[in-house]
Write a protein that holds these residues in place. Structure first.
Motif, PDB file in Angstrom:
ATOM      1  N   GLY A 266       0.815  -1.314   0.141  1.00 28.78           N
ATOM      2  CA  GLY A 266       0.146   0.014   0.037  1.00 28.78           C
ATOM      3  C   GLY A 266       0.866   1.343   0.127  1.00 28.78           C
ATOM      4  N   GLN A 267       2.161   1.356  -0.010  1.00 24.84           N
ATOM      5  CA  GLN A 267       3.100   2.338  -0.111  1.00 24.84           C
ATOM      6  C   GLN A 267       3.076   3.072  -1.409  1.00 24.84           C
ATOM      7  N   ALA A 268       2.639   4.251  -1.438  1.00 26.32           N
ATOM      8  CA  ALA A 268       2.668   5.044  -2.882  1.00 26.32           C
ATOM      9  C   ALA A 268       3.920   5.675  -3.350  1.00 26.32           C
ATOM     10  N   ARG A 269       4.158   5.644  -4.336  1.00 29.17           N
ATOM     11  CA  ARG A 269       5.436   6.240  -4.842  1.00 29.17           C
ATOM     12  C   ARG A 269       4.973   6.955  -6.132  1.00 29.17           C
ATOM     13  N   PHE A 270       5.943   8.003  -6.639  1.00 31.02           N
ATOM     14  CA  PHE A 270       5.457   8.768  -7.762  1.00 31.02           C
ATOM     15  C   PHE A 270       6.695   8.615  -8.975  1.00 31.02           C
ATOM     16  N   GLY A 271       6.426   8.712 -10.256  1.00 32.86           N
ATOM     17  CA  GLY A 271       7.628   8.756 -10.999  1.00 32.86           C
ATOM     18  C   GLY A 271       6.953   8.078 -12.392  1.00 32.86           C
ATOM     19  N   GLY A 299       4.442  19.761  -8.356  1.00 29.93           N
ATOM     20  CA  GLY A 299       3.558  20.557  -9.372  1.00 29.93           C
ATOM     21  C   GLY A 299       2.647  19.618 -10.252  1.00 29.93           C
ATOM     22  N   GLU A 300       3.360  18.453 -10.785  1.00 30.45           N
ATOM     23  CA  GLU A 300       2.644  17.598 -11.543  1.00 30.45           C
ATOM     24  C   GLU A 300       1.541  16.723 -10.760  1.00 30.45           C
ATOM     25  N   ILE A 301       1.788  16.199  -9.339  1.00 30.03           N
ATOM     26  CA  ILE A 301       1.381  15.602  -8.651  1.00 30.03           C
ATOM     27  C   ILE A 301      -0.274  16.364  -8.614  1.00 30.03           C
ATOM     28  N   ARG A 302       0.076  17.519  -8.219  1.00 24.16           N
ATOM     29  CA  ARG A 302      -1.155  18.332  -7.536  1.00 24.16           C
ATOM     30  C   ARG A 302      -2.165  18.652  -8.704  1.00 24.16           C
ATOM     31  N   ALA A 303      -1.807  18.480 -10.044  1.00 29.59           N
ATOM     32  CA  ALA A 303      -2.783  18.597 -11.093  1.00 29.59           C
ATOM     33  C   ALA A 303      -4.035  17.395 -10.939  1.00 29.59           C
ATOM     34  N   TYR A 304      -3.484  16.197 -10.130  1.00 31.58           N
ATOM     35  CA  TYR A 304      -4.588  15.264 -10.153  1.00 31.58           C
ATOM     36  C   TYR A 304      -4.708  15.089  -8.639  1.00 31.58           C
ATOM     37  N   TRP A 305      -3.794  15.437  -7.846  1.00 35.86           N
ATOM     38  CA  TRP A 305      -4.212  15.264  -6.272  1.00 35.86           C
ATOM     39  C   TRP A 305      -3.824  16.457  -5.574  1.00 35.86           C
ATOM     40  N   PRO A 306      -4.934  17.612  -5.585  1.00 36.57           N
ATOM     41  CA  PRO A 306      -4.472  18.887  -5.156  1.00 36.57           C
ATOM     42  C   PRO A 306      -4.111  18.797  -3.576  1.00 36.57           C
ATOM     43  N   ASP A 307      -4.560  17.914  -2.922  1.00 40.12           N
ATOM     44  CA  ASP A 307      -4.310  17.951  -1.493  1.00 40.12           C
ATOM     45  C   ASP A 307      -2.940  16.996  -1.083  1.00 40.12           C
ATOM     46  N   LEU A 308      -2.128  17.025  -1.809  1.00 42.38           N
ATOM     47  CA  LEU A 308      -0.754  16.327  -1.594  1.00 42.38           C
ATOM     48  C   LEU A 308      -0.175  17.151  -0.561  1.00 42.38           C
ATOM     49  N   PRO A 309       0.260  16.832   0.584  1.00 39.97           N
ATOM     50  CA  PRO A 309       0.878  17.634   1.695  1.00 39.97           C
ATOM     51  C   PRO A 309       2.230  17.991   1.299  1.00 39.97           C
ATOM     52  N   ASP A 310       2.300  19.153   1.840  1.00 38.61           N
ATOM     53  CA  ASP A 310       3.933  19.815   1.571  1.00 38.61           C
ATOM     54  C   ASP A 310       4.950  18.811   2.453  1.00 38.61           C
TER      55      ASP A 310
END
Length: 378
Positions: A266-271, A299-310
């Motif tokens: 269930g661990q998420a990763r991006f790339g 910037g790219e992730i927040r296009a589809y997940w706006p609530d990505l935490p800082d």
């Protein structure tokens, strides 16, 4: 000088699958691997996604072998108890301007035989994934994830059970046509020079494949493709992801965009992002992730997940894709080439969906060598 029927160069996922297919067809097989263990390069540095086959040009090897390999891989994982999950994915348009591209992907997917892929509204997408922001999406239920290392270990076990020998920490220094086959000079980790005579050599060395082909005298050098290297970095999410599907943006030049994938825990990763490498010294590739790349990821992730935490993205790992098409050009198809030799088959440009297609790639390679019939059950 030792003689053997088939030598497979490379013990990544494709090399292991090819060795398994040849050995199970009754051939004597040895694998030569420069690293100290299986799958240490491209095969262990990817998204671990089982692709459905949406994007690739209809009729291409990527399209055909992805769909065939996907079905074979799910069946293999079920049979062997290899960790995997058919979690599905959403390909999302995040602006009205992207709707045309989204529709084009749907048309391509159906042309490739992925009739299960459907267009869904933004509301339907949010019903599946409430944290998602989009104007429309495609739902691909046959996309999944896999424990790629467990899969490679199973392929290795199958190949070795059928008599395959694997020589780790061994690299090809040169080769030439001789004695009705190909004579390879191999340097072991101890520095010993070993000569191996093979009736057939299958080059599955990924990033190294064009370079190794160029080392073998008697191949048509003009037909050996040029290697290009695209580094992709991944960032891990430091908190729990509110997603159960994989989330993919509209593809970009050279790749599928910075997408969200999940591992079996269930661990998420991006790339990955894309960084074309000028340095062609493969052994000196720097696989470290530059933390400063995170700014573009947000910037790219927040296009589809706006609530990505800082501050939630952490450098994870990087991989390099073995491309045979240069930057700013359409991605090349998988290439299987003999370069005029009846004793050699090289596999080039085996980037994504190489993991998904690996069983089908292996059977296609065996078929080209005349070891399996053209039509057979994968």
């Amino acid at each position: 000088m030792d003689s053997i029927d088939c030598i497979v160069i490379g013990a990544g996922v494709v090399g292991l699958a090819v060795a398994r297919a040849l050995a199970q067809a009754g051939r004597e097989v040895a694998v030569v691997e420069s690293q100290k263990a299986i799958g240490m390069e491209t095969s262990s540095r990817n998204s671990e996604v089982i692709h459905a086959g949406l994007y690739y040009p209809t009729g291409s090897l990527k399209a055909r072998l992805c769909v065939q390999g996907r079905d074979a891989l799910y069946a293999y994982c079920m049979e062997r108890g290899i960790g995997h999950r058919r979690c599905g994915k959403l390909v999302v348009a995040t602006s009205p301007e992207q709707l045309g591209k989204l529709n084009a992907i749907l048309t391509q997917a159906h042309a490739n035989g992925c009739s299960e892929v459907t267009a869904i509204s933004a509301e339907a997408a949010r019903n599946l994934e409430p944290a998602l922001s989009c104007v429309a999406a495609l739902h691909s239920p046959n996309t999944g994830i896999i424990d790629s290392h467990a899969y490679m270990l199973s392929l290795q076990a199958d190949a070795e059970s059928a008599g395959t020998a694997i020589a780790f920490d061994s690299r090809i220094s040169r080769g030439r046509h001789a004695h009705g086959g190909i004579l390879l000079e191999v340097i072991s980790g101890d520095g010993d020079l070993i000569e191996l005579q093979a009736d057939t050599v299958v080059n599955c060395s990924g990033l190294w494949a064009p370079r190794i082909a160029a080392m073998i005298d008697g191949l048509d050098a003009a037909t050996i493709p040029t290697a290009y290297f695209a580094k992709g970095s991944y960032f891990a999410l430091g908190c729990k992801a509110p997603f159960s599907h994989l989330i993919y943006p509209i593809p970009e030049a050279g790749g599928l965009g910075v997408h969200l994938t999940l591992d079996l825990g269930g661990q998420a990763r991006f790339g990955p992002d894309i960084q074309w490498l000028d340095d062609t010294d493969i052994a000196a590739i720097d696989y470290r992730v530059d933390p400063s790349h995170a700014a573009a990821f947000y910037g790219e992730i927040r296009a589809y997940w706006p609530d990505l935490p800082d501050g939630s993205l952490q450098p994870a790992y990087a991989g390099v894709r073995p491309k045979i098409s240069p930057p700013d050009t359409p991605a090349a198809d998988f290439l299987f080439a003999s370069h005029g030799s009846p004793h050699y088959l090289g596999l080039y440009g085996i980037e994504s969906p190489g993991l998904t297609a690996s069983l089908a790639i292996a059977d296609h390679a065996a078929s080209l060598l005349g070891i399996l019939p053209d039509k057979h059950r994968i």
